[in-house]
Design an enzyme around this catalytic site. Structure first.
Site, mmCIF file in Angstrom:
data_model
loop_
_atom_site.group_PDB
_atom_site.id
_atom_site.type_symbol
_atom_site.label_atom_id
_atom_site.label_comp_id
_atom_site.label_asym_id
_atom_site.label_seq_id
_atom_site.Cartn_x
_atom_site.Cartn_y
_atom_site.Cartn_z
ATOM 1 N N ASP A 80 -14.451 -25.536 34.764
ATOM 2 C CA ASP A 80 -14.937 -24.602 35.784
ATOM 3 C C ASP A 80 -14.264 -23.235 35.673
ATOM 4 O O ASP A 80 -13.251 -23.071 34.988
ATOM 5 C CB ASP A 80 -14.690 -25.164 37.187
ATOM 6 C CG ASP A 80 -13.204 -25.333 37.487
ATOM 7 O OD1 ASP A 80 -12.465 -25.785 36.589
ATOM 8 O OD2 ASP A 80 -12.782 -25.000 38.603
ATOM 9 N N GLU A 141 -10.857 -27.455 38.395
ATOM 10 C CA GLU A 141 -9.417 -27.190 38.368
ATOM 11 C C GLU A 141 -9.080 -26.041 39.303
ATOM 12 O O GLU A 141 -8.068 -26.047 39.989
ATOM 13 C CB GLU A 141 -8.980 -26.857 36.932
ATOM 14 C CG GLU A 141 -7.470 -26.797 36.732
ATOM 15 C CD GLU A 141 -6.855 -25.439 36.998
ATOM 16 O OE1 GLU A 141 -5.620 -25.365 37.123
ATOM 17 O OE2 GLU A 141 -7.600 -24.431 37.121
HETATM 18 ZN ZN LIG Z 1 -7.295 -22.170 34.175
#
Ligand SMILES: [Zn+2]
Length: 381
Positions: A80, A141
């Site tokens: 992401d 993340e």
């Molecule tokens: Zn990163």
């Protein structure tokens, strides 16, 4: 630019053109699962995406067979990006890649994804001995490491390797702090501040007393603590009866963090005792609710770990003196570390991450690729 570098760059450019802001990761997840399969991996997509609000099914794991006998080496990067990350238009110059200035570039962490894909392709094409590789591409993340927190860890056999999710290639992150978020609700006793303040207990004074004896700021070389939010009180003529504080404590050492958190709690308990008094013949005491939640555990990779040594040696060959360093924040490495993985975090050559002036420095990007490849080739366990 040699053909291999050109291929690596093209892979990177194709990845940044796929929109993948956190929670909108379905397309890139499917793309990467297909790429890993083409490269000869057995692919497994877990069900992490069902456990929170993303449109993707899960984290992508690729099992790439080795030609040498060894436990697998783990390579990980996240799928992401932060916002604004839609319709990225990469601008390539001789030395770097940037966006057109209206979006981020997404080198964080697509440079890491591209390096891992290119490492597998290179292993397949060259006639070297190499260990099996377990690829872990995580979801979300950038928003609480939710992919890593919900990863299906039992599928993985390897416990050592590299995370590629850091800026400068000259800095290998081997330490990162554990963080506790701390919330405190202090309840005093309201009274008219003009007529009978002695009948009240000021929540503000209780908190002030606690904070005055508390170790805050820089606690020691590895530990810091801070309260950043305070809310309370409505009018000046009432003894404040409620106060809310929110803060955090961080330490590179899990045990020290536990100790600091207990100390902070004890200071509030002391304050409760101090402000307990008799009012109109009755014992009255303030109340404190102290809640600490661990955001993520610490990363601690020894500087003598073979993976660290392999990276430093490979850096030298590239004319780089890489330094093992500590990070101030948290990333997937913290979560994986909590699950027993040893994964130093290698820089991929990006700069100004999370801004519209993000760039990827090509020289560093290519070096990060060579270093990752060398570290994988030399790994045996
Ligand atoms: Zn990163």
């Amino acid at each position: 630019m040699n053909p291999q570098e050109k291929h690596l760059l093209d892979t990177f450019l194709s990845l940044v053109k796929i929109d993948s802001e956190s929670f909108d990761e379905k397309t890139i997840q499917q793309f990467l699962a297909a790429r890993l399969q083409e490269l000869g991996c057995k692919v497994y997509v877990d069900n992490a995406g069902k456990k929170y609000n993303t449109n993707a099914k899960g984290n992508v794991m690729g099992f790439f067979p080795g030609t040498a006998k060894s436990l697998p080496v783990v390579l990980s990067a996240h799928m992401d990006t932060v916002t604004p990350g839609k319709q990225v238009k990469p601008q390539v110059t001789k030395t770097r890649v940037t966006s057109d200035g209206t979006t981020i570039l997404g080198a964080d962490d697509k440079a890491g994804l591209a390096i891992i894909l290119e490492v597998l392709r290179t292993l397949k094409e060259q006639n070297h001995l190499y260990p099996p590789v377990e690829v872990v591409f995580t979801l979300t993340e950038e928003n609480g490491m939710q992919g890593a927190k919900n990863l299906d860890y039992k599928k993985l056999k390897g416990r050592e390797g590299l995370i590629l999710d850091n800026e400068e290639v000259g800095k290998l992150l081997v330490q990162g702090p554990a963080v506790n978020t701390i919330e405190v609700w202090v309840k005093g006793l309201a009274a008219h501040a003009g007529v009978c303040p002695e009948k009240g207990i000021s929540a503000l004074e209780v908190a002030a007393y606690a904070l005055a004896q508390m170790k805050l700021g820089r606690v020691d070389k590895e530990t810091v603590a801070n309260f950043g939010i305070v809310q309370g009180g409505r009018v000046t003529n009432v003894v404040m009866n409620e106060l809310y504080l929110k803060g955090e404590a961080r330490s590179l050492n899990n045990a020290k963090l536990t100790k600091q958190t207990a100390h902070m709690k004890a200071c509030f308990e002391k304050a409760v005792k101090h402000f307990t008094k008799k009012i109109d013949g009755k014992i009255r005491k303030p109340e404190v609710k102290f809640v600490s939640v661990q955001r993520y555990p610490a990363v601690h990779v020894s500087k003598g770990h073979p993976m660290v040594k392999a990276v430093l040696a490979a850096g030298k060959k590239q004319g780089l003196s890489i330094r093992a360093a500590a990070s101030g924040g948290g990333c997937d490495a913290n979560i994986l570390s909590g699950f027993g993985f040893t994964l130093p975090n290698l820089g991929v050559g990006c700069r100004n991450c999370h801004t519209t002036s993000e760039s990827l420095e090509l020289d560093e990007f290519f070096k990060a690729f060579q270093i990752t490849l060398s570290a994988v080739l030399s790994y045996r366990k």
